[in-house]
Scaffold this active site. Structure first.
Site, PDB file in Angstrom:
ATOM      1  N   ALA A  34      -1.170  -2.004  -3.260  1.00  0.00           N
ATOM      2  CA  ALA A  34      -1.457  -1.596  -1.829  1.00  0.00           C
ATOM      3  C   ALA A  34      -1.130  -0.030  -1.623  1.00  0.00           C
ATOM      4  O   ALA A  34      -0.459   0.295  -0.650  1.00  0.00           O
ATOM      5  CB  ALA A  34      -1.227  -2.211  -0.615  1.00  0.00           C
ATOM      6  N   LEU A  35      -1.597   0.801  -2.400  1.00  0.00           N
ATOM      7  CA  LEU A  35      -1.178   2.150  -2.812  1.00  0.00           C
ATOM      8  C   LEU A  35      -1.919   3.141  -1.567  1.00  0.00           C
ATOM      9  O   LEU A  35      -2.858   2.894  -1.229  1.00  0.00           O
ATOM     10  CB  LEU A  35      -1.486   2.828  -4.093  1.00  0.00           C
ATOM     11  CG  LEU A  35      -0.899   2.015  -5.398  1.00  0.00           C
ATOM     12  CD1 LEU A  35      -1.259   2.952  -6.468  1.00  0.00           C
ATOM     13  CD2 LEU A  35       0.634   1.864  -5.239  1.00  0.00           C
ATOM     14  N   HIS A  39       2.941   6.436  -1.851  1.00  0.00           N
ATOM     15  CA  HIS A  39       3.093   6.174  -3.258  1.00  0.00           C
ATOM     16  C   HIS A  39       2.503   7.511  -4.307  1.00  0.00           C
ATOM     17  O   HIS A  39       2.923   7.593  -5.080  1.00  0.00           O
ATOM     18  CB  HIS A  39       2.264   5.036  -3.668  1.00  0.00           C
ATOM     19  CG  HIS A  39       2.678   3.638  -2.898  1.00  0.00           C
ATOM     20  ND1 HIS A  39       2.015   3.007  -2.026  1.00  0.00           N
ATOM     21  CD2 HIS A  39       3.852   3.009  -2.999  1.00  0.00           C
ATOM     22  CE1 HIS A  39       2.567   2.015  -1.418  1.00  0.00           C
ATOM     23  NE2 HIS A  39       3.741   2.007  -2.336  1.00  0.00           N
ATOM     24  N   GLY A 149      10.407   6.447  -2.463  1.00  0.00           N
ATOM     25  CA  GLY A 149      10.243   6.925  -1.049  1.00  0.00           C
ATOM     26  C   GLY A 149      11.528   6.924  -0.167  1.00  0.00           C
ATOM     27  O   GLY A 149      12.108   5.841  -0.194  1.00  0.00           O
ATOM     28  N   GLU A 150      11.624   7.882   0.505  1.00  0.00           N
ATOM     29  CA  GLU A 150      12.905   7.745   1.611  1.00  0.00           C
ATOM     30  C   GLU A 150      12.692   6.748   2.609  1.00  0.00           C
ATOM     31  O   GLU A 150      13.577   6.373   3.433  1.00  0.00           O
ATOM     32  CB  GLU A 150      13.369   9.158   2.161  1.00  0.00           C
ATOM     33  CG  GLU A 150      13.979   9.977   1.089  1.00  0.00           C
ATOM     34  CD  GLU A 150      14.544  11.252   1.459  1.00  0.00           C
ATOM     35  OE1 GLU A 150      14.019  11.620   2.752  1.00  0.00           O
ATOM     36  OE2 GLU A 150      15.424  12.048   0.841  1.00  0.00           O
ATOM     37  N   ILE A 178       6.282  10.024   3.592  1.00  0.00           N
ATOM     38  CA  ILE A 178       5.036  10.538   3.825  1.00  0.00           C
ATOM     39  C   ILE A 178       4.420  10.024   5.353  1.00  0.00           C
ATOM     40  O   ILE A 178       4.364   8.657   5.469  1.00  0.00           O
ATOM     41  CB  ILE A 178       3.763  10.496   2.661  1.00  0.00           C
ATOM     42  CG1 ILE A 178       4.540  11.090   1.725  1.00  0.00           C
ATOM     43  CG2 ILE A 178       2.503  11.083   3.167  1.00  0.00           C
ATOM     44  CD1 ILE A 178       4.736  12.748   1.635  1.00  0.00           C
ATOM     45  N   SER A 187       2.776   3.030   4.996  1.00  0.00           N
ATOM     46  CA  SER A 187       3.368   1.724   4.444  1.00  0.00           C
ATOM     47  C   SER A 187       2.236   0.781   4.058  1.00  0.00           C
ATOM     48  O   SER A 187       1.056   0.932   4.788  1.00  0.00           O
ATOM     49  CB  SER A 187       4.227   1.188   5.588  1.00  0.00           C
ATOM     50  OG  SER A 187       4.518  -0.178   4.900  1.00  0.00           O
ATOM     51  N   ARG A 189       2.334  -2.197   4.492  1.00  0.00           N
ATOM     52  CA  ARG A 189       2.169  -3.095   5.646  1.00  0.00           C
ATOM     53  C   ARG A 189       1.313  -2.673   6.844  1.00  0.00           C
ATOM     54  O   ARG A 189       0.792  -3.275   7.757  1.00  0.00           O
ATOM     55  CB  ARG A 189       3.758  -3.368   6.081  1.00  0.00           C
ATOM     56  CG  ARG A 189       4.421  -4.473   5.193  1.00  0.00           C
ATOM     57  CD  ARG A 189       5.737  -4.475   5.858  1.00  0.00           C
ATOM     58  NE  ARG A 189       6.645  -5.075   4.774  1.00  0.00           N
ATOM     59  CZ  ARG A 189       6.610  -6.351   4.452  1.00  0.00           C
ATOM     60  NH1 ARG A 189       5.875  -7.135   5.071  1.00  0.00           N
ATOM     61  NH2 ARG A 189       7.497  -6.884   3.751  1.00  0.00           N
TER      62      ARG A 189
END
Length: 281
Positions: A34-35, A39, A149-150, A178, A187, A189
């Site tokens: 689910a990029l 990502h 990712g942070e 991002i 995300s 989600r």
């Protein structure tokens, strides 16, 4: 031309062996698919740092403590592959469950300390699942650098710690979160949010920014937290699991940002669990 899709470890090791023999460096970007642009920013960072980039897509059942959450997680392999065309990722590694957890699989990687609290307190076994699958992906890909990712800040610290503690020959690189134009952290989600809930979601980040400003101005943590929680709940969130000020390195609880710190939050909106974090101080 879409990136090459590899589904077995034998194929992957053969491909990587050829790169290594040619003296090429390898980056890995572990994902559950689910990029989104977050990502893709990791893939770009990998391309800048290394000769070759492997993007892994595996929805890891061992890091879900809720079977329905696992069942409903977005699965968009074809669309993901199309998104990677322009970035020229070299390989998309898409193993199935039997490939990653064959019959008799009995090993778990567990990272102590830094997994306590935050998501670790609300998702039993989650970080054991993360640590185990990431260790496997690191050894399978033999990558020189791994990009995370942070946005999943606790996960980043867990992965960094396990690589250090196990002397794995890989550098874990954290990359900035991002965000959408309205501030919502990107995300996978987010795809699960209804249109209405999506309009409410940015309030989590806005409340955190307001709280961060108050902390930098010397405000009281508990007072600021209470105000932020009320704002988040007014926006339609039904449960704030945590809204903590933690040290940036060891994720220790703090009351004032007198050294590098992160404000971390997790909250539920319309049945979807959202997390976010920002630097403070």
């Amino acid at each position: 031309m879409t990136p090459e899709i590899i589904r077995t470890l034998v194929e992957l090791r053969s491909k990587v062996a050829g790169w290594k023999a040619a003296g090429e460096s390898v980056a890995v970007v572990p994902t559950m698919g689910a990029l989104h642009q977050g990502h893709l920013s990791l893939v770009r960072a990998g391309k800048e740092a290394c000769d070759r980039v492997i993007v892994t897509i595996f929805i890891n059942p061992k890091q879900f403590n809720n079977p329905d959450d696992y069942k409903n997680y977005p699965r968009t392999e074809e669309e993901d592959a199309r998104k990677l065309i322009s970035l020229k990722a070299d390989v998309v590694y898409v193993p199935d469950g039997a490939q990653m957890y064959p019959d008799g699989f009995a090993t778990t990687v567990s990272v102590d300390g830094i997994t306590q609290g935050l998501c670790g307190a609300h998702r039993a076994g989650h970080f054991d699942g993360v640590a185990t699958i990431v260790t496997k992906l690191f050894t399978q890909t033999q990558a020189d650098k791994a990009f995370f990712g942070e946005k999943d800040y606790q996960q980043l610290q867990v992965v960094t710690r396990l690589a250090r503690d196990l002397d794995l020959p890989i550098e874990v690189v954290g990359c900035p979160t991002i965000r959408e134009e309205d501030g919502l952290a990107m995300s996978s989600r987010n795809l699960m949010l209804s249109d209405r809930a999506r309009t409410w979601a940015p309030e989590l980040h806005r409340a955190m920014e307001e709280m961060s400003e108050g902390l930098r101005a010397g405000g009281n943590l508990e007072v600021l937290r209470a105000v932020a929680v009320k704002r988040i709940e007014r926006a339609g969130f039904t449960q704030v699991e945590y809204l903590d000020l933690r040290s940036a390195d060891r994720l220790e609880l703090m009351t004032t940002p007198d050294r590098p710190a992160r404000l971390l939050a997790a909250a539920w909106l319309a049945g979807v669990r959202l997390i976010d974090n920002i630097a403070v101080g």
